[in-house]
Motif scaffolding. Structure first.
Motif, short mmCIF file in Angstrom:
data_model
loop_
_atom_site.label_atom_id
_atom_site.label_comp_id
_atom_site.label_asym_id
_atom_site.label_seq_id
_atom_site.Cartn_x
_atom_site.Cartn_y
_atom_site.Cartn_z
N ALA A 16 0.75 -1.07 0.02
CA ALA A 16 -0.19 -0.04 0.04
C ALA A 16 0.72 1.26 0.04
CB ALA A 16 -0.85 0.12 1.18
N ASP A 17 1.94 0.96 0.72
CA ASP A 17 2.76 2.24 0.79
C ASP A 17 3.31 2.64 -0.60
OD1 ASP A 17 2.48 2.72 3.43
OD2 ASP A 17 4.08 1.76 4.22
N TYR A 18 3.84 1.58 -1.23
CA TYR A 18 4.58 1.73 -2.57
C TYR A 18 3.64 2.17 -3.56
CZ TYR A 18 6.14 -0.10 -7.01
OH TYR A 18 6.65 0.10 -8.35
N LEU A 19 2.25 1.63 -3.52
CA LEU A 19 1.21 1.86 -4.30
C LEU A 19 0.85 3.58 -4.23
CD1 LEU A 19 -0.81 -1.32 -4.65
CD2 LEU A 19 0.43 -0.13 -6.61
N GLU A 20 0.85 4.00 -2.90
CA GLU A 20 0.26 5.31 -2.78
C GLU A 20 1.31 6.28 -3.31
OE1 GLU A 20 -0.04 6.56 1.55
OE2 GLU A 20 -1.75 5.04 1.49
N GLU A 21 2.71 6.00 -3.10
CA GLU A 21 3.62 6.82 -3.93
C GLU A 21 3.43 6.92 -5.23
OE1 GLU A 21 7.61 5.84 -2.80
OE2 GLU A 21 7.39 5.61 -0.53
N ASP B 185 -0.18 11.35 -10.29
CA ASP B 185 -1.18 12.25 -9.93
C ASP B 185 -2.53 11.66 -10.17
OD1 ASP B 185 -2.22 14.72 -9.36
OD2 ASP B 185 -2.20 15.67 -11.36
N LEU B 186 -2.66 10.41 -9.70
CA LEU B 186 -4.12 10.05 -9.60
C LEU B 186 -4.58 9.56 -8.27
CD1 LEU B 186 -3.29 6.92 -12.13
CD2 LEU B 186 -4.35 8.97 -12.71
N ASP C 184 -11.27 6.97 -12.02
CA ASP C 184 -10.92 6.67 -13.39
C ASP C 184 -9.42 6.11 -13.34
OD1 ASP C 184 -10.69 5.97 -16.06
OD2 ASP C 184 -10.60 7.53 -16.67
N LEU C 185 -9.28 4.49 -13.15
CA LEU C 185 -7.94 4.06 -12.96
C LEU C 185 -7.96 3.19 -14.09
CD1 LEU C 185 -7.71 3.72 -9.17
CD2 LEU C 185 -6.56 5.49 -10.78
N THR C 186 -8.63 3.11 -15.15
CA THR C 186 -8.59 2.24 -16.16
C THR C 186 -7.24 2.19 -16.70
OG1 THR C 186 -9.38 3.82 -17.70
CG2 THR C 186 -11.17 2.16 -16.74
N GLN C 187 -6.50 3.29 -17.03
CA GLN C 187 -5.02 3.37 -17.58
C GLN C 187 -4.28 2.43 -16.82
OE1 GLN C 187 -6.58 5.69 -16.03
NE2 GLN C 187 -5.18 7.33 -15.53
N LEU C 188 -4.52 1.92 -15.54
CA LEU C 188 -3.76 1.36 -14.83
C LEU C 188 -4.28 -0.16 -14.67
CD1 LEU C 188 -3.37 3.42 -11.40
CD2 LEU C 188 -1.92 3.17 -13.35
#
Length: 200
Positions: A61-66, A72-73, A94-98
Motif C-alpha cells: 500500500a505504501d508503494y502504491l500510494e507513492e 497524479d491519480l 478513473d483508473l482504467t489506464q492502470l
C-alpha cells in the motif's frame, strides 16, 4: 476454497506462486523481517501467517500510494488477506489506464509491487493486486465459464479445453472446477497456456 486433489495442478500452473511451505516461509520471513530479534526483546515471538501477510499488504500500500502520487491519480487502498496471500485493491474515479487491455498493465504493476515487498522483507510475495474491481469482475466471469465447462464435461463425458488464460485466471478456473467436484489441468506454453476440464 481449494480441494486437495487439484492443488498440485493449480499451484504448478500458477507461475507466480512461491514454494508451498507456509510454516517454513513464515519462520524465514520472521527472521528476515525488518526490526526483527536483533535486540533479543521479541526472542520467541514470531509473526503469524496472517500478520506476515498483513505486513506485506502495508508495504504494498505504501508503494502504491507513492506511485499514485507520482502519476497524479486519486485512489483509495483497501488491504485484505484471502487464503494464503495478501490482497490490495485500488479504487478511484478513473483508473482504467492502470488496468490496461486485458489487465496487462495491472499484471505489470502487480509484479512491481511484489518486488517492492521482496525488497523490504527478503521473501517472495504472492500478493494479489486489483484495480477498479477488474480482477473481482473477471473472477465472476471465469467462475461462470468454469461452471459451463463442468456441465459440458459431465454431459459429454469428454475433456473440455478453454481459451488461453493468465496464471491468475487459470487458478480461478482450477478452484471453481475442483469446487464442482471435477479435476482440471493446464496444457500449452505461455502465453497460450490453457485449462482442460476433465470429465468425472
Amino acid at each position: 476454497m481449494t480441494d486437495a486433489p487439484h492443488e498440485s495442478a493449480a499451484r504448478a500452473d500458477d507461475t507466480d506462486t512461491a514454494p508451498e511451505t507456509p510454516q517454513e516461509g513464515a519462520a524465514e520471513s520472521a527472521g528476515a523481517a525488518p526490526g526483527g530479534d536483533a535486540d533479543g526483546t521479541a526472542g520467541s515471538e514470531r509473526p503469524s501467517r496472517v500478520e506476515r501477510l498483513e505486513a506485506e499488504g502495508d508495504i504494498a500500500a505504501d508503494y502504491l500510494e507513492e506511485l499514485l502520487d507520482i502519476a497524479d491519480l486519486d485512489g483509495d487502498l483497501d488491504i485484505d488477506v484471502e487464503g494464503d496471500r495478501a490482497v490490495v485493491s485500488v479504487v478511484g474515479a478513473d483508473l482504467t489506464q492502470l488496468v490496461g487491455r486485458d489487465g496487462e498493465v495491472l499484471e505489470a504493476l502487480q509484479e512491481l509491487t511484489r518486488l517492492a515487498v521482496y525488497r523490504e522483507t527478503g521473501e517472495r510475495s504472492r500478493l494479489m493486486l486489483d484495480i477498479s474491481g477488474f480482477r473481482a469482475q473477471r473472477k465472476v466471469e471465469l467462475e461462470r465459464v468454469a461452471a459451463e465447462a463442468v456441465a459440458q464435461a459431465r454431459e459429454t463425458g469428454e475433456k473440455v479445453s478453454l481459451a488461453a488464460m493468465s496464471p491468475f485466471e487459470r487458478k480461478v478456473v482450477h478452484d471453481a472446477v475442483a469446487a464442482a467436484g471435477l479435476a482440471s489441468e493446464s496444457e500449452g506454453v505461455e502465453p497460450r497456456r490453457f485449462v482442460v476440464v476433465l470429465p468425472g
